[in-house]
Structures are given as structure tokens and as C-alpha cells.
Design a protein around this motif. Structure first.
Motif, PDB file in Angstrom:
ATOM      1  N   ALA A  87      -1.211 -24.098   0.471  1.00 53.86           N
ATOM      2  CA  ALA A  87      -0.193 -23.078   0.264  1.00 53.86           C
ATOM      3  C   ALA A  87      -0.117 -22.616  -1.185  1.00 53.86           C
ATOM      4  CB  ALA A  87       1.176 -23.611   0.694  1.00 53.86           C
ATOM      5  N   GLY A  88      -0.726 -23.376  -2.093  1.00 52.02           N
ATOM      6  CA  GLY A  88      -0.613 -23.047  -3.510  1.00 52.02           C
ATOM      7  C   GLY A  88       0.770 -23.322  -4.058  1.00 52.02           C
ATOM      8  N   ALA A  89       1.466 -24.287  -3.444  1.00 45.16           N
ATOM      9  CA  ALA A  89       2.861 -24.549  -3.795  1.00 45.16           C
ATOM     10  C   ALA A  89       3.014 -25.936  -4.403  1.00 45.16           C
ATOM     11  CB  ALA A  89       3.750 -24.427  -2.556  1.00 45.16           C
ATOM     12  N   VAL A  90       4.119 -26.116  -5.136  1.00 47.94           N
ATOM     13  CA  VAL A  90       4.394 -27.393  -5.779  1.00 47.94           C
ATOM     14  C   VAL A  90       5.845 -27.782  -5.536  1.00 47.94           C
ATOM     15  CG1 VAL A  90       2.648 -27.027  -7.559  1.00 47.94           C
ATOM     16  CG2 VAL A  90       5.014 -26.350  -8.000  1.00 47.94           C
ATOM     17  N   SER A  91       6.100 -29.088  -5.513  1.00 43.95           N
ATOM     18  CA  SER A  91       7.456 -29.638  -5.381  1.00 43.95           C
ATOM     19  C   SER A  91       7.601 -30.839  -6.300  1.00 43.95           C
ATOM     20  CB  SER A  91       7.729 -30.052  -3.926  1.00 43.95           C
ATOM     21  OG  SER A  91       7.566 -28.978  -3.027  1.00 43.95           O
ATOM     22  N   PRO A  92       7.484 -30.636  -7.620  1.00 41.90           N
ATOM     23  CA  PRO A  92       7.500 -31.786  -8.531  1.00 41.90           C
ATOM     24  C   PRO A  92       8.803 -32.574  -8.454  1.00 41.90           C
ATOM     25  CG  PRO A  92       6.764 -29.785  -9.651  1.00 41.90           C
ATOM     26  CD  PRO A  92       7.340 -29.368  -8.337  1.00 41.90           C
ATOM     27  N   VAL A  93       8.670 -33.891  -8.366  1.00 41.43           N
ATOM     28  CA  VAL A  93       9.848 -34.748  -8.307  1.00 41.43           C
ATOM     29  C   VAL A  93      10.726 -34.538  -9.534  1.00 41.43           C
ATOM     30  CG1 VAL A  93      10.606 -37.161  -8.302  1.00 41.43           C
ATOM     31  CG2 VAL A  93       8.679 -36.455  -6.873  1.00 41.43           C
ATOM     32  N   ASN A  94      10.082 -34.293 -10.694  1.00 44.40           N
ATOM     33  CA  ASN A  94      10.838 -34.195 -11.946  1.00 44.40           C
ATOM     34  C   ASN A  94      11.205 -32.753 -12.323  1.00 44.40           C
ATOM     35  OD1 ASN A  94       8.199 -33.523 -12.446  1.00 44.40           O
ATOM     36  ND2 ASN A  94       7.861 -35.053 -14.037  1.00 44.40           N
ATOM     37  N   ILE A  95      10.997 -31.796 -11.413  1.00 46.29           N
ATOM     38  CA  ILE A  95      11.446 -30.409 -11.629  1.00 46.29           C
ATOM     39  C   ILE A  95      12.197 -29.988 -10.361  1.00 46.29           C
ATOM     40  CG2 ILE A  95      10.785 -28.041 -12.204  1.00 46.29           C
ATOM     41  CD1 ILE A  95       8.230 -29.105 -13.444  1.00 46.29           C
ATOM     42  N   PRO A  96      13.468 -30.327 -10.243  1.00 52.61           N
ATOM     43  CA  PRO A  96      14.202 -30.099  -8.990  1.00 52.61           C
ATOM     44  C   PRO A  96      14.263 -28.636  -8.557  1.00 52.61           C
ATOM     45  CG  PRO A  96      15.423 -31.601 -10.433  1.00 52.61           C
ATOM     46  CD  PRO A  96      14.283 -31.049 -11.243  1.00 52.61           C
ATOM     47  N   GLY A  97      14.172 -27.705  -9.512  1.00 54.67           N
ATOM     48  CA  GLY A  97      14.254 -26.294  -9.158  1.00 54.67           C
ATOM     49  C   GLY A  97      13.027 -25.754  -8.438  1.00 54.67           C
ATOM     50  N   TRP A  98      11.960 -26.530  -8.412  1.00 60.54           N
ATOM     51  CA  TRP A  98      10.746 -26.130  -7.695  1.00 60.54           C
ATOM     52  C   TRP A  98      10.580 -27.004  -6.453  1.00 60.54           C
ATOM     53  CZ3 TRP A  98       6.273 -25.481 -11.817  1.00 60.54           C
ATOM     54  CH2 TRP A  98       6.445 -24.260 -12.479  1.00 60.54           C
ATOM     55  N   ARG A  99      10.880 -26.444  -5.315  1.00 56.35           N
ATOM     56  CA  ARG A  99      10.630 -27.105  -4.048  1.00 56.35           C
ATOM     57  C   ARG A  99       9.879 -26.122  -3.159  1.00 56.35           C
ATOM     58  NH1 ARG A  99      11.124 -30.603  -6.681  1.00 56.35           N
ATOM     59  NH2 ARG A  99      12.515 -32.406  -6.643  1.00 56.35           N
ATOM     60  N   GLY A 100       8.604 -26.444  -2.879  1.00 56.15           N
ATOM     61  CA  GLY A 100       7.758 -25.493  -2.179  1.00 56.15           C
ATOM     62  C   GLY A 100       7.542 -24.235  -2.978  1.00 56.15           C
ATOM     63  N   TYR A 101       7.537 -24.361  -4.299  1.00 55.61           N
ATOM     64  CA  TYR A 101       7.471 -23.184  -5.168  1.00 55.61           C
ATOM     65  C   TYR A 101       6.049 -22.608  -5.166  1.00 55.61           C
ATOM     66  CZ  TYR A 101       8.366 -20.106  -9.094  1.00 55.61           C
ATOM     67  OH  TYR A 101       8.524 -18.987  -9.878  1.00 55.61           O
ATOM     68  N   PRO A 102       5.904 -21.295  -4.928  1.00 56.77           N
ATOM     69  CA  PRO A 102       4.572 -20.677  -4.807  1.00 56.77           C
ATOM     70  C   PRO A 102       3.918 -20.454  -6.174  1.00 56.77           C
ATOM     71  CG  PRO A 102       6.256 -18.997  -4.558  1.00 56.77           C
ATOM     72  CD  PRO A 102       6.989 -20.314  -4.678  1.00 56.77           C
ATOM     73  N   LEU A 103       3.581 -21.534  -6.834  1.00 50.83           N
ATOM     74  CA  LEU A 103       3.145 -21.455  -8.230  1.00 50.83           C
ATOM     75  C   LEU A 103       1.837 -20.695  -8.385  1.00 50.83           C
ATOM     76  CD1 LEU A 103       3.549 -22.272 -11.174  1.00 50.83           C
ATOM     77  CD2 LEU A 103       2.434 -24.453 -10.648  1.00 50.83           C
ATOM     78  N   ARG A 104       0.880 -20.952  -7.501  1.00 51.89           N
ATOM     79  CA  ARG A 104      -0.407 -20.259  -7.640  1.00 51.89           C
ATOM     80  C   ARG A 104      -0.224 -18.742  -7.543  1.00 51.89           C
ATOM     81  NH1 ARG A 104      -4.190 -22.576  -3.599  1.00 51.89           N
ATOM     82  NH2 ARG A 104      -3.255 -21.082  -2.167  1.00 51.89           N
ATOM     83  N   GLU A 105       0.595 -18.303  -6.623  1.00 51.89           N
ATOM     84  CA  GLU A 105       0.829 -16.867  -6.466  1.00 51.89           C
ATOM     85  C   GLU A 105       1.531 -16.287  -7.689  1.00 51.89           C
ATOM     86  OE1 GLU A 105       3.329 -13.821  -3.555  1.00 51.89           O
ATOM     87  OE2 GLU A 105       3.079 -15.919  -2.993  1.00 51.89           O
ATOM     88  N   ARG A 106       2.538 -16.988  -8.194  1.00 56.77           N
ATOM     89  CA  ARG A 106       3.280 -16.473  -9.342  1.00 56.77           C
ATOM     90  C   ARG A 106       2.404 -16.398 -10.586  1.00 56.77           C
ATOM     91  NH1 ARG A 106       5.952 -15.168  -5.792  1.00 56.77           N
ATOM     92  NH2 ARG A 106       8.124 -15.719  -5.320  1.00 56.77           N
ATOM     93  N   VAL A 107       1.582 -17.393 -10.799  1.00 60.11           N
ATOM     94  CA  VAL A 107       0.676 -17.350 -11.941  1.00 60.11           C
ATOM     95  C   VAL A 107      -0.348 -16.235 -11.757  1.00 60.11           C
ATOM     96  CG1 VAL A 107      -1.155 -18.597 -13.173  1.00 60.11           C
ATOM     97  CG2 VAL A 107       1.008 -19.743 -12.612  1.00 60.11           C
TER      98      VAL A 107
END
Length: 319
Positions: A87-107
Motif C-alpha cells: 500500500a505504500g503506507a506506514v503506521s510507526p509506533v512512535n508517530i501516532p499521527g500516522w496510522r495507515g499513512y500513504p507516505l509513498r504517495e505523498r512523497v
């Protein structure tokens, strides 16, 4: 359109991002793993996902402002996880604001459609050490970071193995103490809870060590005390070393690695950590095919995430 991990960038420069809970690092890296330009921002980890992405965008904008950007052929991202490669997504444990965040698409949107590769930070460490570090030339290796957390990645058959979701090699959550303390992941006695820096400091404090007046109660300070012979500090690092030895031996029994490479801030303690780890390892690596396992310090240091992300953008994970 962003890449899903199949098309390596042509030879030349790539942009690399290393995203964690404390910092967002960026670099332009050449096809020999040399960093040509750097940028950095603190991670606003307590803020919402949009503000975290704004910090990523600032790092990218710093890189794009260089004349070298004209030579960039792709972007690699090594991110704290869990990650979802498909999915190109991230859910870092230490960044609560990113859950299933579409990081690859945004970059990808930020870099004008250049191909973007996303890998977990553990895989990035493995890629960096296999390319230019202590695992270079090894077909089968475990590469770890021991810092505020414990993570890792695997090289098997000469290739970085990410797993179907991109999280293979996440050694920090192997349980080495079945009756141990609860871990935030939901299990008990995870090696991360025993070997990460804050756990080493907490254990030393509980057993009578105290930092110098005005100094932080950190694993770095505990390491200094251990070198001076403070028994609680020595015992705390010995406990961490045994936990790491048990987890490394478990991986070796499962996939037959020949070397374990350890980096990160806690590994910077040197022999304070490595001596008890190596002493304990034969107690756990008892099978004939694990007895020759070597444990060595990492060579890529704090640049491991950037170099590994660049390796992904250059297609080296499939080499």
C-alpha cells in the motif's frame, strides 16, 4: 505515479529519507553509497500527521533546492514501522499521527512523479550494512539497531528479505523472557524491553546506580559507569547482552545466519555490551550450524537508514 518496488532508478544520484520518531533525515546519495548532500528536521511526533508530513516536505525542499537535484533519478524512504509495502503506507509506533499513512504517495506528489521506494527501517539497516558495511560479502546476515528501540533486518541468500508486508527481521519483539514485563506490542519479555537504552538505564537505577549530579540517567551514562566498574551498570549491560544473545541465536537456528551486525546508540557502548553478548552467545547458539556465528559492530553508523533507503531506490535490495 509512484513505484511499488519493482523498477530500480538508473545509475546516478537518488534522494533518501530516514524517518523516525526523533528526526527526519534526508540526503542525496550516489550509486556507490556516498552522501553528497544532507538535510534534517526534528520529527514533530506528538503532532498530527499533516504536520509530520510538512516536516518531511521541508527536508525534501532543502534537497530539491540544490543544483544536484537535477541528477536525482528516484527516492528511497526508510521509515519506522510497521510499514505496508504493497500500500505504500506506514503506521510507526512512535508517530501516532500516522496510522495507515500513504507516505509513498505523498512523497511522490512532492517530488514530481519520480519513482519512490518505501522500506522499513530494519530493512534499510540491513541494506546499508550489506552494501557498504560489516555484512558486505555475507550471504546470510542479521543486521540490528539497538537504541531507544531494537529493530533489524535480514539478508538471506545475498538479498535483503523484507517479507510480504516489509517487516521481516523485526527482532525486537522476539520474546526472551516468558514471564517478563509486558511490552507495548502486547507480548511479554520482548528483547526490546530488556536491551533498549531506556531499559538498561532503568535497570541500573533500580539496582543502585546513580548518574553524576546534573547528568542524564541514560544508557550512555550507564556505559561510562560500567567501564569504571560500577556493579549495577555492569550487570545491566550484561543482562542486555544476554537478551540479545538469546534473540540472535533464535534467528540463527531459524534461518542459518553467519553474522549478526549490531549498530545503534547502545551498540556505541562497545565492549561494555559486546563482551557479555559474545560470552552469552554460546549458551544459546548450541546447535552445530549456529556455533560459528559471529557478532560484529555495524560500520554505517547514523547514516545506515539513509544509505539503506538509497540502496532501495537504486534497486540494490534485489541484487
Amino acid at each position: 505515479m509512484t513505484s511499488t518496488g519493482t523498477a530500480p532508478a538508473p545509475a546516478g544520484l537518488v534522494a533518501a529519507l530516514d524517518i523516525g520518531g526523533t528526526k527526519i533525515a534526508g540526503a542525496l546519495v550516489d550509486d556507490e553509497g556516498r552522501i553528497r548532500l544532507r538535510a534534517r528536521r526534528a520529527t514533530p511526533a506528538a503532532e498530527d500527521g499533516g504536520n509530520v508530513m510538512a516536516a518531511v516536505a521541508e527536508v525534501l525542499d532543502d534537497l530539491r533546492s540544490s543544483p544536484l537535484w537535477a541528477e536525482v533519478r528516484g527516492v528511497g524512504i526508510g521509515s519506522a514501522g510497521p510499514v505496508d509495502r504493497a500500500a505504500g503506507a506506514v503506521s510507526p509506533v512512535n508517530i501516532p499521527g500516522w496510522r495507515g499513512y500513504p507516505l509513498r504517495e505523498r512523497v511522490g506528489e512532492r517530488v514530481g512523479g519520480l519513482p519512490v521506494e518505501l522500506i522499513g527501517d530494519g530493512a534499510a539497516i540491513a541494506a546499508a550494512e550489506h552494501w557498504v558495511g560489516a555484512a558486505r560479502g555475507s550471504s546470510d546476515a542479521l543486521c540490528m539497531v539497538v537504541s531507544t528501540g531494537v529493530g533489524g533486518g535480514l539478508v538471506l541468500g545475498g538479498r535483503v528479505r523484507q517479507g510480504s508486508t516489509g517487516n521481516a527481521g523485526h527482532i525486537g519483539h522476539i520474546s526472551v523472557d516468558l514471564d517478563g514485563d509486558p511490552c507495548p506490542c502486547g507480548a511479554r519479555g520482548c528483547v526490546e524491553g530488556l536491551a533498549r537504552g531506556p531499559a538498561i538505564a532503568r535497570r541500573a537505577l533500580e539496582n543502585g546506580w546513580r548518574p553524576d549530579p546534573g547528568a542524564d540517567a541514560s544508557a550512555v551514562a550507564v556505559a561510562a559507569a560500567a567501564r569504571a566498574g560500577h556493579p549495577a551498570a555492569v550487570a545491566s549491560f550484561a543482562r542486555a547482552g544476554r537478551a540479545l544473545a538469546a534473540s540472535i541465536a533464535a534467528v540463527a537456528a531459524l534461518v542459518e545466519i553467519e553474522v549478526a551486525v549490531i549498530g545503534g546508540g547502545v551498540a556505541g557502548a562497545g565492549e561494555v555490551l559486546f563482551a557479555p553478548l559474545r560470552e552469552a552467545l554460546p549458551q544459546y547458539a548450541t546447535l552445530s550450524f549456529t556455533r560459528g556465528l559471529r557478532v560484529v559492530p555495524a560500520l554505517t553508523g547514523p547514516d545506515a537508514g539513509l544509505i539503506g533507503a538509497a540502496a532501495a531506490a537504486l534497486g540494490r535490495l534485489e541484487a
